[in-house]
Design an enzyme around this catalytic site. Structure first.
Site, mmCIF file in Angstrom:
data_model
loop_
_atom_site.group_PDB
_atom_site.id
_atom_site.type_symbol
_atom_site.label_atom_id
_atom_site.label_comp_id
_atom_site.label_asym_id
_atom_site.label_seq_id
_atom_site.Cartn_x
_atom_site.Cartn_y
_atom_site.Cartn_z
ATOM 1 N N ASP A 141 0.808 -1.227 0.000
ATOM 2 C CA ASP A 141 0.000 0.000 0.000
ATOM 3 C C ASP A 141 0.842 1.279 0.000
ATOM 4 O O ASP A 141 0.291 2.378 0.034
ATOM 5 C CB ASP A 141 -0.930 0.021 1.220
ATOM 6 C CG ASP A 141 -2.158 -0.861 1.035
ATOM 7 O OD1 ASP A 141 -2.601 -1.042 -0.113
ATOM 8 O OD2 ASP A 141 -2.666 -1.383 2.044
ATOM 9 N N GLU A 180 0.406 3.511 -3.135
ATOM 10 C CA GLU A 180 -0.993 3.941 -3.266
ATOM 11 C C GLU A 180 -1.423 4.918 -2.180
ATOM 12 O O GLU A 180 -2.184 5.857 -2.452
ATOM 13 C CB GLU A 180 -1.898 2.711 -3.241
ATOM 14 C CG GLU A 180 -3.365 2.997 -3.481
ATOM 15 C CD GLU A 180 -4.180 1.723 -3.591
ATOM 16 O OE1 GLU A 180 -5.341 1.745 -3.144
ATOM 17 O OE2 GLU A 180 -3.669 0.711 -4.108
ATOM 18 N N ASP A 181 -0.938 4.709 -0.966
ATOM 19 C CA ASP A 181 -1.488 5.430 0.185
ATOM 20 C C ASP A 181 -0.526 6.362 0.903
ATOM 21 O O ASP A 181 -0.877 6.930 1.943
ATOM 22 C CB ASP A 181 -2.039 4.431 1.209
ATOM 23 C CG ASP A 181 -3.236 3.672 0.685
ATOM 24 O OD1 ASP A 181 -3.908 4.172 -0.233
ATOM 25 O OD2 ASP A 181 -3.504 2.570 1.185
ATOM 26 N N ASP A 211 -4.332 -9.989 1.114
ATOM 27 C CA ASP A 211 -4.905 -8.672 1.406
ATOM 28 C C ASP A 211 -6.420 -8.776 1.569
ATOM 29 O O ASP A 211 -6.992 -8.231 2.531
ATOM 30 C CB ASP A 211 -4.548 -7.730 0.247
ATOM 31 C CG ASP A 211 -5.046 -6.315 0.447
ATOM 32 O OD1 ASP A 211 -4.939 -5.796 1.578
ATOM 33 O OD2 ASP A 211 -5.522 -5.712 -0.532
#
Length: 198
Positions: free
Chosen positions: A56, A59-60, A130
């Site tokens: 992640d 993306e985050d 996930d």
């Protein structure tokens, strides 16, 4: 290998900063660590385990692909570094609301499923882990949104068929059981959550 994964965990933890899990006060890093631990039950591939911890980050967080590459340079051989980066890129959503504001959630999720169905088996394996971790958490904490989320997960698992088959079966079973419990309304966790929120 453990030392490398520990350093990657620390890096990911710092990258996610003050982010917490949506339904608990836990630091965000608990999720990538759990995803990695699930993957570890099925593979010892350092690139898969590293990508699970980092899945992640692009993306985050504000970390760029170049910064991630620079960090991994000090820990891995060039081939392992490149494979790890490649897996993280494959696991980074493209069809987000920010990127496609004109698309509704259903269309974005459908396009993301089509994309994930074509990524590498290793990336799909991480995605199974996930889904498994997120599904377990959402069943417990958010039954209202849970049905929609689990239906999206089931759709993804049905179409992404090239990762570890045992883990995919496990994730599918968890999603199916979660949907059944939410639809029948007999989930003990759901009842507890309802009481807490009242």
């Amino acid at each position: 290998m453990n030392e490398i994964l520990q350093q990657i965990t620390t890096f990911a933890d710092h990258a996610h900063g003050d982010q917490t899990r949506k339904y608990t006060p836990d630091k965000y890093i608990v999720h990538p660590v759990r995803v990695m631990q699930i993957c570890l039950e099925y593979t010892n591939d350092i690139t898969v385990l590293a990508a699970a911890l980092l899945h992640d980050v692009l993306e985050d967080t504000e970390v760029s692909k170049e910064q991630l590459t620079s960090f991994l340079n000090s820990l891995m051989s060039a081939p392992d570094r490149d494979k790890t980066i490649g897996l993280v890129v494959e696991l980074t959503d493209i069809y987000t609301k920010a990127n496609y504001p004109g698309f509704n959630r259903r269309k974005r999720k459908r396009m993301e499923v089509e994309r994930i169905a074509k990524v590498s088996p290793e990336a799909q394996t991480i995605k199974y882990a996930d889904v498994l971790d997120n599904s377990t958490e959402i069943i417990k904490h958010d039954p209202d949104f849970g049905k929609r989320f689990l239906e999206e997960c089931r759709d993804l698992l049905i179409h992404a068929q090239h990762g570890n088959s045992q883990l995919r079966t496990r994730a599918l079973a968890t999603v199916s059981e979660g949907l059944s419990s939410l639809m029948t309304g007999f989930s003990g966790d759901q009842n507890v959550d309802t009481r807490i929120r009242k």
